[in-house]
Design a protein around this motif. Structure first.
Motif, PDB file in Angstrom:
ATOM      1  N   TYR A 390       0.813  -1.217   0.000  1.00 32.82           N
ATOM      2  CA  TYR A 390       0.000   0.000   0.000  1.00 32.82           C
ATOM      3  C   TYR A 390       0.847   1.269   0.000  1.00 32.82           C
ATOM      4  O   TYR A 390       0.300   2.368  -0.092  1.00 32.82           O
ATOM      5  CB  TYR A 390      -0.909   0.015   1.229  1.00 32.82           C
ATOM      6  N   ASP A 391       2.163   1.119   0.150  1.00 32.53           N
ATOM      7  CA  ASP A 391       3.017   2.298   0.305  1.00 32.53           C
ATOM      8  C   ASP A 391       3.966   2.510  -0.871  1.00 32.53           C
ATOM      9  O   ASP A 391       4.890   3.304  -0.774  1.00 32.53           O
ATOM     10  CB  ASP A 391       3.831   2.183   1.595  1.00 32.53           C
ATOM     11  N   GLU A 489      10.133  -7.961   6.077  1.00 29.48           N
ATOM     12  CA  GLU A 489       9.100  -8.893   6.511  1.00 29.48           C
ATOM     13  C   GLU A 489       7.827  -8.157   6.936  1.00 29.48           C
ATOM     14  O   GLU A 489       6.712  -8.609   6.666  1.00 29.48           O
ATOM     15  CB  GLU A 489       9.627  -9.754   7.668  1.00 29.48           C
ATOM     16  N   SER A 490       8.003  -7.021   7.591  1.00 30.15           N
ATOM     17  CA  SER A 490       6.848  -6.225   7.987  1.00 30.15           C
ATOM     18  C   SER A 490       6.109  -5.699   6.764  1.00 30.15           C
ATOM     19  O   SER A 490       4.870  -5.643   6.739  1.00 30.15           O
ATOM     20  CB  SER A 490       7.298  -5.056   8.871  1.00 30.15           C
ATOM     21  N   TRP A 491       6.851  -5.314   5.755  1.00 29.98           N
ATOM     22  CA  TRP A 491       6.254  -4.822   4.506  1.00 29.98           C
ATOM     23  C   TRP A 491       5.362  -5.891   3.878  1.00 29.98           C
ATOM     24  O   TRP A 491       4.238  -5.629   3.473  1.00 29.98           O
ATOM     25  CB  TRP A 491       7.368  -4.395   3.556  1.00 29.98           C
ATOM     26  N   LYS A 492       5.880  -7.127   3.831  1.00 31.59           N
ATOM     27  CA  LYS A 492       5.083  -8.221   3.262  1.00 31.59           C
ATOM     28  C   LYS A 492       3.835  -8.496   4.111  1.00 31.59           C
ATOM     29  O   LYS A 492       2.765  -8.802   3.583  1.00 31.59           O
ATOM     30  CB  LYS A 492       5.922  -9.498   3.165  1.00 31.59           C
ATOM     31  N   ALA A 493       3.975  -8.385   5.415  1.00 29.24           N
ATOM     32  CA  ALA A 493       2.882  -8.752   6.310  1.00 29.24           C
ATOM     33  C   ALA A 493       1.772  -7.705   6.352  1.00 29.24           C
ATOM     34  O   ALA A 493       0.590  -8.043   6.429  1.00 29.24           O
ATOM     35  CB  ALA A 493       3.421  -8.989   7.723  1.00 29.24           C
ATOM     36  N   THR A 494       2.154  -6.433   6.293  1.00 30.29           N
ATOM     37  CA  THR A 494       1.166  -5.364   6.473  1.00 30.29           C
ATOM     38  C   THR A 494       0.891  -4.578   5.205  1.00 30.29           C
ATOM     39  O   THR A 494      -0.140  -3.906   5.103  1.00 30.29           O
ATOM     40  CB  THR A 494       1.633  -4.371   7.553  1.00 30.29           C
ATOM     41  N   ASN A 498       6.732   0.229   8.541  1.00 29.14           N
ATOM     42  CA  ASN A 498       6.506   0.898   9.824  1.00 29.14           C
ATOM     43  C   ASN A 498       7.722   0.728  10.730  1.00 29.14           C
ATOM     44  O   ASN A 498       7.640   0.952  11.919  1.00 29.14           O
ATOM     45  CB  ASN A 498       5.260   0.325  10.507  1.00 29.14           C
ATOM     46  N   ASN A 499       8.844   0.308  10.138  1.00 31.52           N
ATOM     47  CA  ASN A 499      10.063   0.077  10.905  1.00 31.52           C
ATOM     48  C   ASN A 499      11.140   1.071  10.483  1.00 31.52           C
ATOM     49  O   ASN A 499      11.030   1.725   9.454  1.00 31.52           O
ATOM     50  CB  ASN A 499      10.590  -1.349  10.682  1.00 31.52           C
ATOM     51  N   GLY A 509       8.224   0.993   0.814  1.00 32.35           N
ATOM     52  CA  GLY A 509       8.922  -0.217   0.420  1.00 32.35           C
ATOM     53  C   GLY A 509       9.924  -0.004  -0.689  1.00 32.35           C
ATOM     54  O   GLY A 509      11.031  -0.551  -0.657  1.00 32.35           O
ATOM     55  N   TRP A 510       9.560   0.810  -1.686  1.00 29.96           N
ATOM     56  CA  TRP A 510      10.500   1.010  -2.794  1.00 29.96           C
ATOM     57  C   TRP A 510      11.724   1.799  -2.348  1.00 29.96           C
ATOM     58  O   TRP A 510      12.814   1.640  -2.907  1.00 29.96           O
ATOM     59  CB  TRP A 510       9.819   1.710  -3.976  1.00 29.96           C
ATOM     60  N   GLN A 511      11.560   2.661  -1.343  1.00 30.92           N
ATOM     61  CA  GLN A 511      12.707   3.440  -0.889  1.00 30.92           C
ATOM     62  C   GLN A 511      13.716   2.594  -0.122  1.00 30.92           C
ATOM     63  O   GLN A 511      14.906   2.921  -0.086  1.00 30.92           O
ATOM     64  CB  GLN A 511      12.238   4.605  -0.011  1.00 30.92           C
ATOM     65  N   ALA A 512      13.266   1.488   0.482  1.00 32.82           N
ATOM     66  CA  ALA A 512      14.169   0.690   1.305  1.00 32.82           C
ATOM     67  C   ALA A 512      15.362   0.185   0.506  1.00 32.82           C
ATOM     68  O   ALA A 512      16.495   0.174   0.990  1.00 32.82           O
ATOM     69  CB  ALA A 512      13.412  -0.484   1.924  1.00 32.82           C
TER      70      ALA A 512
END
Length: 619
Positions: A390-391, A489-494, A498-499, A509-512
């Motif tokens: 979503y992000d 892992e948080s990205w996949k789950a939610t 948020n970390n 997610g793309w910025q990570a």
């Protein structure tokens, strides 16, 4: 007079302080086309636009008294449009809702059961359909559920929404916005890349727009102070003389007004010489920093799977040799998780890019786009599993939660695993890419890894896999890598991030994947990382002079917040690290943000322009 609402929402683009938005080009084209006909202008008028993402109550109040709304739906606005259109229909059951755009799943037999508030869906090009629909409404005729016309072949006479004044009132209403215009020079794409919905949507034939219109539009952009130009052409450079002429017009406008100062486009896949000629013109004008040629993968099996194996750009070494002849840097991208890719082939692809001296590498996770052939027919064939992110477009998790609660959070289906890479292997690919790109492309190890490859026969694969393992022995780096894993892992789950990575807030997610150097600069740890890399280099038994030169060059090459090169710096070299006796370093753009957040924003949003690297000239 019937009131027409035009809905083409989008997010703000680029660093927040620019307040930059795209002009709603698609719907502007539809109105400029239909307003050629007096029976339309005698009966319809534009009641308002949506180009951003206002809160739903504001948007509903804006259009609730309209007779008709057109909604142009893309991956970045589909959920917002669904929610808004549903609320509008509830408030005004007589409202006629027409939707179009590449993101609508019109093949789904349950589509109208799930979205009963939409009256008609337009498939593919919209000009003729818009005219047909408005005339049917005027004459009180019934509308079909779906409407599709043959592609327009004669584009010479298409009116321009810019030149006909469609956007004049909108621009006047929002004087503080930095508008981003869209330049359309032709339509169509001859290629069938399976991850993309472009060729499948438009067919193979490319049709051209009028050159007088194109020239006038580019001048209009410049005269209206629009610094960033987005081009829609699928293969810029495919029409050699014509596309070089268009480039000349862009360069001339830049010389006259300073605008545009940057452009984005998709270059031709089989026209390397022309692409380099065009890129050189833009490079010399300071509009681009190199030739953007997207490889996506260098693995033969993968290229066959995605129907890109017949493209000349796949021969990376040939492309880069041509680039040398033009004295032209190459910018490229790879897509992570394509069908048939493995951990080993991915590492080899990244390292092949490095071996060909390409330092501007953008990496993206594979997205399963609604109407792309891969999503329609290849998911079972290649075991493609995805998760909903979503992000990818919306970049602060607190606002994402609000969007989720409102039902407007946009969904990008991001690859989770394939038949050749399970979830753990895909994470390992991401982790390797985070370190390799963060070090090589952002200037930390560029010169020393090149030296080891060219002079010592040490492969990039050995160097970067070894460096990743070495980083895991350091307490700070081990902690960052653990944070990166938790973030993934948080990205996949939610579906959103948020970390933090080392207390640095990664916004999406793309910025990570591009966050390693921002994390380094957030902590002001450049010197620490250089020392860590020097300790890693002990295994290669390099001359002390090489190490000293490396240690001195990196702080000049990496654009550091608080240590900007406001004046050129000269460095005499002691070794053959760069095969020259001295270098001069200077800032690429003479652009020095006053706060760290702006600096980091530019590292992300201006990465294709190498904003984060200073210029090193050998003397």
């Amino acid at each position: 007079m019937l009131k027409l609402g035009l809905i083409q929402p989008n997010f703000q683009t680029g660093p927040k302080h620019l307040n930059s938005f795209y002009l709603p080009y698609t719907l502007g084209c539809l109105w400029s086309y239909v307003s050629q006909y007096s029976d339309i202008t005698d009966n319809f008028e534009i009641d308002g636009w949506i180009f951003d993402r206002p809160d739903l109550k504001t948007a509903v109040d804006k259009f609730v008294n309209c007779d008709v709304v057109f909604a142009s739906m893309y991956i970045w606005n589909t959920q917002y449009c669904y929610r808004l259109l549903s609320l509008l229909k509830q408030k005004n059951p007589d409202l006629i809702v027409v939707a179009g755009g590449p993101q609508i799943p019109w093949r789904d037999k349950n589509f109208f059961l799930e979205h009963p508030y939409i009256d008609t869906v337009v498939i593919n090009e919209g000009e003729q359909a818009a005219l047909h629909i408005l005339r049917a409404i005027k004459d009180k005729e019934s509308l079909p559920r779906t409407l599709q016309f043959d592609r327009l072949k004669e584009l010479e006479e298409l009116p321009s929404p810019y030149l006909t004044g469609v956007f004049d009132d909108l621009i006047a209403e929002y004087p503080d916005i930095e508008w981003v215009p869209t330049l359309e020079t032709d339509r169509g794409c001859p290629f069938k890349c399976t991850f993309c919905d472009w060729g499948s949507a438009t067919g193979s034939k490319m049709h051209k727009l009028n050159m007088d219109r194109i020239k006038s539009e580019i001048n209009w952009f410049a005269d209206n102070n629009m610094p960033y130009l987005s081009m829609t052409t699928s293969n810029f450079g495919a029409f050699k003389q014509r596309d070089k002429e268009i480039t000349s017009i862009i360069v001339e406008c830049n010389k006259r007004t300073g605008m545009p100062s940057a452009i984005s486009t998709s270059y031709g896949k089989n026209n390397a010489d022309t692409v380099f000629e065009i890129s050189k013109m833009l490079l010399d004008a300071g509009i681009q920093t190199g030739a953007a040629i997207s490889f996506q993968s260098t693995t033969p099996e993968v290229l066959r799977n995605i129907k890109r194996d017949n493209m000349k750009i796949n021969r990376v070494s040939e492309v880069t040799e041509k680039a040398k002849a033009f004295n032209m840097p190459v910018l490229t991208e790879l897509i992570m998780g394509l069908p048939g890719e493995t951990y080993d082939t991915w590492v080899d692809s990244v390292c092949e890019v490095f071996a060909n001296k390409i330092i501007n590498l953008d990496i993206f996770y594979l997205q399963l786009i609604e109407n792309a052939p891969m999503n329609i027919s290849d998911t079972d064939t290649y075991g493609l599993k995805s998760f909903k992110a979503y992000d990818y477009l919306f970049e602060t998790s607190s606002e994402i939660k609000q969007e989720l609660s409102r039902g407007t959070a946009e969904i990008v289906n991001v690859i989770r695993s394939t038949s050749t890479m399970n979830e753990e292997e895909l994470y390992n690919v991401s982790e390797f890419s985070w370190i390799a790109v963060g070090c090589h492309c952002y200037g930390l190890t560029t010169h020393i890894s090149d030296y080891l490859y060219d002079k010592k026969g040490i492969t990039y694969r050995e160097f970067y896999l070894g460096l990743l393992d070495y980083f895991k022995q350091d307490q700070d780096l081990r902690s960052w890598i653990a944070d990166y894993h938790n973030n993934y892992e948080s990205w996949k789950a939610t579906g959103y991030t948020n970390n933090k990575i080392g207390r640095f807030n990664v916004k999406s997610g793309w910025q990570a994947i591009n966050s390693f150097m921002p994390v380094v600069q957030f902590h002001n740890h450049l010197s620490k990382i250089i020392k860590l890399i020097i300790a890693y280099l002990e295994r290669y038994d390099l001359d002390e002079e090489v190490i000293q030169d490396y240690e001195n060059i990196v702080p000049l090459y990496v654009k550091q917040f608080g240590s900007y090169l406001t004046t050129p710096q000269t460095l005499n070299l002691k070794s053959d690290l760069l095969d020259h006796k001295s270098i001069i370093a200077f800032d690429r753009y003479n652009h020095f943000p006053e706060n760290l957040q702006d600096h980091i924003d530019y590292m992300y949003f201006a990465r294709r322009r190498n904003w984060y690297l200073n210029v090193i000239e050998k003397r």
